[in-house]
Write an enzyme that holds these catalytic residues in place. Structure first.
Site, short mmCIF file in Angstrom:
data_model
loop_
_atom_site.label_atom_id
_atom_site.label_comp_id
_atom_site.label_asym_id
_atom_site.label_seq_id
_atom_site.Cartn_x
_atom_site.Cartn_y
_atom_site.Cartn_z
N ASN A 10 0.88 -1.18 0.00
CA ASN A 10 0.00 0.00 0.00
C ASN A 10 0.91 1.22 0.00
OD1 ASN A 10 -1.86 2.02 0.43
ND2 ASN A 10 -2.19 1.54 2.60
N LYS A 12 0.11 4.25 -0.26
CA LYS A 12 -0.54 5.44 0.31
C LYS A 12 -0.31 6.64 -0.64
CE LYS A 12 0.52 3.42 4.73
NZ LYS A 12 0.31 3.50 6.15
N HIS A 96 -9.39 1.10 4.71
CA HIS A 96 -8.10 1.26 5.42
C HIS A 96 -8.31 2.20 6.61
CE1 HIS A 96 -3.97 2.46 6.25
NE2 HIS A 96 -3.62 1.34 5.63
N GLU A 98 -6.67 4.59 7.70
CA GLU A 98 -6.45 6.02 7.43
C GLU A 98 -7.68 6.63 6.77
OE1 GLU A 98 -2.74 5.51 5.35
OE2 GLU A 98 -1.80 4.91 7.24
N GLU A 168 -5.47 -5.25 10.43
CA GLU A 168 -4.48 -4.20 10.64
C GLU A 168 -4.76 -3.46 11.95
OE1 GLU A 168 -2.46 -3.04 6.78
OE2 GLU A 168 -4.16 -1.72 6.98
N GLY A 174 2.24 2.15 10.52
CA GLY A 174 3.15 3.28 10.34
C GLY A 174 3.83 3.71 11.62
N SER A 214 3.27 -2.36 10.20
CA SER A 214 4.73 -2.37 10.36
C SER A 214 5.36 -3.72 10.04
CB SER A 214 5.12 -1.88 11.76
OG SER A 214 4.66 -0.56 11.97
C1 PEP Z 1 -0.73 -0.06 5.74
O1 PEP Z 1 -0.66 1.03 5.20
O2 PEP Z 1 -1.70 -0.80 5.52
C2 PEP Z 1 0.33 -0.47 6.65
C3 PEP Z 1 0.25 -1.62 7.25
O3 PEP Z 1 1.38 0.41 6.81
P1 PEP Z 1 2.80 0.10 7.51
O4 PEP Z 1 3.28 -1.19 6.93
O5 PEP Z 1 3.66 1.26 7.12
O6 PEP Z 1 2.55 0.00 8.97
#
Ligand code: PEP
Length: 252
Positions: A10, A12, A96, A98, A168, A174, A214
């Protein structure tokens, strides 16, 4: 049971079309011919044509990061499922954290977007996950259960074959803080059990459930070795070809 492993990036709001092309060329080169998992990159909408071109004829699939729930109309700045489909997009991330946190996404709009994506032949990567406060309050499973029941309201068992669920935990996205293997496995296992209850064991056993939060080149192998984790949704580490490649190679 052999489930399809899916490693999805992803990106973003990162990478211009030219930068996307360059990074995809690197990813394509490093991962040519690999078959242990499906490899997907969910890129910004503006990058989609460049991404489709850079990955044409390769084992890398392109995904979008959102889709609107109406066919067309007065929805300024939105993108329809038909538009994505016509461009060659195969996957779309829905719900997601975000989007939920900053753009008013709700379980209801996640449901509408999922239905619309599936009706138009897109595969939906539906994200669920608890905040740190919800985990501390001991309501992780209640919360995940509500998110899933609402996300898939009215979605048929047949359509679930084109759904991927990404667990998630919001506190791990992040932040550099990963759920432990056991924490991730516990929730992914719970999700599979819930899908079995809502649909059937066959639907649940066939479903790809990803962990996201992460995941990186160092921790991927252990997370992906857990029984109920069938892939990853990867943010930061998908922006670096060597790290993303190591994650892909962690699928056994
Ligand atoms: C994500 O954007 O779905 C995500 C898991 O980000 P990150 O791997 O940076 O934590």
């Amino acid at each position: 049971m052999d489930r399809k492993y899916i490693i999805a990036g992803n990106w973003k709001m990162n990478k211009t079309p030219a930068e996307a092309k360059a990074l995809l060329e690197e990813i394509v080169k490093a991962n040519a011919g690999k078959t242990a998992c499906e490899i997907v990159l969910c890129v910004p909408a503006i990058d989609i044509p460049a991404a489709i071109e850079a990955t044409a004829g390769t084992n890398i699939k392109i995904g979008a990061q959102n889709v609107h729930f109406k066919d067309n109309g007065a929805y300024t700045a939105e993108i329809s499922a038909a538009m994505l489909k016509e461009c060659g997009v195969e996957y779309v991330i829905i719900g997601h954290s975000e989007r939920r946190q900053y753009f008013g996404e709700t379980d209801q709009t996640v449901n509408l977007r999922t239905a619309q994506a599936l009706a138009n032949g897109l595969k939906a990567i539906v994200c669920v996950g608890e905040t740190l406060e919800e985990r501390k309050d001991g309501i992780t499973f209640d919360l995940i259960s509500i998110q899933i029941k609402r996300a898939f309201k009215g979605i048929s068992a047949e359509d679930m074959a084109n759904v991927v669920i990404a667990y998630e935990p919001v506190w791990a996205i992040g932040t550099g803080e990963t759920a432990t293997n056991e924490q991730a496995e516990e929730v992914c296992c719970f999700i599979r059990g819930l899908i079995a209850e809502l649909y059937s064991t066959d639907v649940a056993n066939a479903m790809t459930i990803q962990y996201g939060g992460s995941m990186n080149a160092k921790n991927a192998a252990e997370l992906l070795a857990m029984d109920n984790i069938d892939g990853g949704l990867i943010g930061g580490a998908s922006l670096k070809a060597p790290d993303f490649t190591t994650i892909i190679d962690s699928v056994k």
